[in-house]
Motif scaffolding. Structure first.
Motif, PDB file in Angstrom:
ATOM      1  N   ASP A 152       0.836  -1.210   0.000  1.00  0.00           N
ATOM      2  CA  ASP A 152       0.000   0.000   0.000  1.00  0.00           C
ATOM      3  C   ASP A 152       0.869   1.258   0.000  1.00  0.00           C
ATOM      4  O   ASP A 152       0.581   2.221  -0.717  1.00  0.00           O
ATOM      5  CB  ASP A 152      -0.899   0.019   1.244  1.00  0.00           C
ATOM      6  N   ALA A 153       1.939   1.250   0.804  1.00  0.00           N
ATOM      7  CA  ALA A 153       2.822   2.425   0.881  1.00  0.00           C
ATOM      8  C   ALA A 153       3.515   2.661  -0.463  1.00  0.00           C
ATOM      9  O   ALA A 153       3.655   3.810  -0.901  1.00  0.00           O
ATOM     10  CB  ALA A 153       3.854   2.259   1.995  1.00  0.00           C
ATOM     11  N   VAL A 154       3.930   1.589  -1.152  1.00  0.00           N
ATOM     12  CA  VAL A 154       4.547   1.738  -2.481  1.00  0.00           C
ATOM     13  C   VAL A 154       3.565   2.443  -3.418  1.00  0.00           C
ATOM     14  O   VAL A 154       3.927   3.375  -4.144  1.00  0.00           O
ATOM     15  CB  VAL A 154       4.973   0.369  -3.068  1.00  0.00           C
ATOM     16  N   SER A 160       0.852   3.140   9.749  1.00  0.00           N
ATOM     17  CA  SER A 160       0.418   4.192   8.825  1.00  0.00           C
ATOM     18  C   SER A 160      -0.671   3.673   7.888  1.00  0.00           C
ATOM     19  O   SER A 160      -0.867   2.467   7.748  1.00  0.00           O
ATOM     20  CB  SER A 160       1.613   4.723   8.040  1.00  0.00           C
ATOM     21  N   SER A 161      -1.396   4.605   7.274  1.00  0.00           N
ATOM     22  CA  SER A 161      -2.550   4.283   6.415  1.00  0.00           C
ATOM     23  C   SER A 161      -2.403   5.033   5.093  1.00  0.00           C
ATOM     24  O   SER A 161      -1.504   5.873   4.952  1.00  0.00           O
ATOM     25  CB  SER A 161      -3.823   4.767   7.112  1.00  0.00           C
ATOM     26  N   HIS A 162      -3.313   4.758   4.150  1.00  0.00           N
ATOM     27  CA  HIS A 162      -3.307   5.529   2.896  1.00  0.00           C
ATOM     28  C   HIS A 162      -3.383   7.020   3.207  1.00  0.00           C
ATOM     29  O   HIS A 162      -2.642   7.822   2.651  1.00  0.00           O
ATOM     30  CB  HIS A 162      -4.513   5.162   2.031  1.00  0.00           C
ATOM     31  N   ALA A 163      -4.309   7.395   4.098  1.00  0.00           N
ATOM     32  CA  ALA A 163      -4.521   8.812   4.417  1.00  0.00           C
ATOM     33  C   ALA A 163      -3.253   9.410   5.026  1.00  0.00           C
ATOM     34  O   ALA A 163      -2.816  10.501   4.643  1.00  0.00           O
ATOM     35  CB  ALA A 163      -5.702   8.962   5.373  1.00  0.00           C
ATOM     36  N   HIS A 164      -2.632   8.668   5.958  1.00  0.00           N
ATOM     37  CA  HIS A 164      -1.450   9.212   6.644  1.00  0.00           C
ATOM     38  C   HIS A 164      -0.240   9.254   5.703  1.00  0.00           C
ATOM     39  O   HIS A 164       0.571  10.186   5.784  1.00  0.00           O
ATOM     40  CB  HIS A 164      -1.145   8.396   7.905  1.00  0.00           C
ATOM     41  N   ASN A 165      -0.123   8.273   4.815  1.00  0.00           N
ATOM     42  CA  ASN A 165       0.958   8.313   3.821  1.00  0.00           C
ATOM     43  C   ASN A 165       0.813   9.537   2.924  1.00  0.00           C
ATOM     44  O   ASN A 165       1.802  10.156   2.522  1.00  0.00           O
ATOM     45  CB  ASN A 165       0.962   7.036   2.971  1.00  0.00           C
ATOM     46  N   ASN A 166      -0.442   9.891   2.596  1.00  0.00           N
ATOM     47  CA  ASN A 166      -0.669  11.072   1.761  1.00  0.00           C
ATOM     48  C   ASN A 166      -0.319  12.356   2.523  1.00  0.00           C
ATOM     49  O   ASN A 166       0.223  13.298   1.942  1.00  0.00           O
ATOM     50  CB  ASN A 166      -2.115  11.098   1.246  1.00  0.00           C
ATOM     51  N   VAL A 167      -0.610  12.382   3.834  1.00  0.00           N
ATOM     52  CA  VAL A 167      -0.216  13.526   4.679  1.00  0.00           C
ATOM     53  C   VAL A 167       1.304  13.691   4.630  1.00  0.00           C
ATOM     54  O   VAL A 167       1.830  14.798   4.472  1.00  0.00           O
ATOM     55  CB  VAL A 167      -0.712  13.316   6.134  1.00  0.00           C
TER      56      VAL A 167
END
Ligand SMILES: [Zn+2]
Length: 325
Positions: free
Chosen positions: A259-261, A280-287
């Motif tokens: 997901d992070a990739v 971490s999550s999709h939302a937090h990776n985007n932050v």
């Protein structure tokens, strides 16, 4: 082995002083179920010109409004999956596992056509998309590949959720930690240097997962309608409900790396740096990605040097290409 390009094409790439951008040799399609709407959707990956990046095109919507660039500043929602939108409000959902496959296999330029609002979930991993990319073949293009080099530490935290970048000499490394109450998951940690070979062998096959107790709530919200044991690992306490069990002992944290990739691929270029995620999550990776890219002092865009470890920029990946040419 990874089918790459003809001998002549490889020689042209090998003698160039830069790492070439890459696209697909031919178009390729697949059909599958959309995870959240449950609808059947057809997806076609098409070769694209240098510097196109990854662009989604909704063929069920007429006119120019149907194109959506897969970029960090087009992310509209990332609570359950990553949704991107264009200026007209046209969206595409659940792009993350396809984005991971394209980034992991070192593909820079592709147009992704879809006849609906969501990428098919396939088996819940990136492996079917890796298979499509390999079937289509990869073409080196006469344009240098550029990378985002992390110049200083950038970190964002929210309670126990942390994601950070630190500078690295070479390539993108991803280090991820999770800690779930469900005993079947528990604490897991893995770290990988991202290359096409590592992505394919260690990351791509890890499936998305969910808790049995969350399914009724998702269904009530009209989400996850296409979800089943065919496209997700379902966990109930210390039990895995899928008959065949797990693909890796640490499949859960490997999927978080997958997901992070995909999330970091929305930078629009490969990243040279070290990523560390804790829950971490999709939302937090985007932050985190926004924090990096909104700070001009934190990064620089530079041509990827031959020999630098990044998907298809590494010595190992080039050797792999040589073997299969
Ligand atoms: Zn996922």
């Amino acid at each position: 082995m990874f089918v790459e390009k003809s001998q002549a094409e490889f020689k042209a790439g090998a003698t160039a002083a830069y790492v070439p951008q890459r696209t697909l040799k031919t178009s390729i399609s697949c059909t599958g179920v959309a995870l959240h709407t449950g609808a059947k959707v057809t997806m076609t990956l098409r070769p694209a010109e240098p510097d196109t990046g990854i662009v989604f095109r909704r063929t069920d919507i007429a006119g120019r409004g149907a194109e959506i660039p897969a970029r960090w500043d087009h992310v509209a929602d990332s609570r359950l999956c990553t949704v991107i939108a264009n200026a007209d409000g046209v969206t595409v959902a659940t792009i993350e596992h396809l984005m991971a496959a394209l980034a992991g296999m070192g593909i820079d330029n592709v147009v992704v056509e879809l006849n609906g609002p969501e990428v098919p979930v396939m088996d819940g991993s990136s492996a079917p998309f890796v298979f499509l990319i390999e079937c289509a073949g990869v073409l080196a293009q006469a344009a240098p590949r550029k990378a985002i080099r992390v110049l200083k530490p950038v970190s964002r935290s929210n309670g126990q959720t942390v994601a950070s970048f630190t500078p690295a000499h070479d390539g993108l490394t991803l280090d991820f930690e999770i800690d779930f109450a469900a005993k079947a998951i528990g604490r897991q940690r893995e770290a990988f240097l991202l290359t096409p070979a590592t992505f394919k062998a260690e990351i791509a096959r890890a499936r998305t997962f969910g808790m049995l107790e969350d399914i009724p709530r998702m269904r009530e919200a009209g989400l996850g309608l296409g979800g089943s044991l065919d496209n997700a690992v379902v966990v109930n306490g210390d039990q895995i409900l899928n008959e065949d069990g797990l693909r890796f002992d640490t499949e859960f944290v490997r999927h978080k790396i997958l997901d992070a990739v995909g999330d970091l691929a929305l930078a629009g270029h490969p990243i040279v740096g070290h990523y560390h995620g804790v829950r971490s999550s999709h939302a937090h990776n985007n932050v985190l990605l926004r924090a990096l890219l909104n700070d001009p002092a934190a990064w620089t865009l530079e041509p990827l040097r031959p020999g630098v470890h990044a998907p298809a920029g590494s010595a190992a990946a080039e050797a792999e290409q040589r073997l299969s040419a």
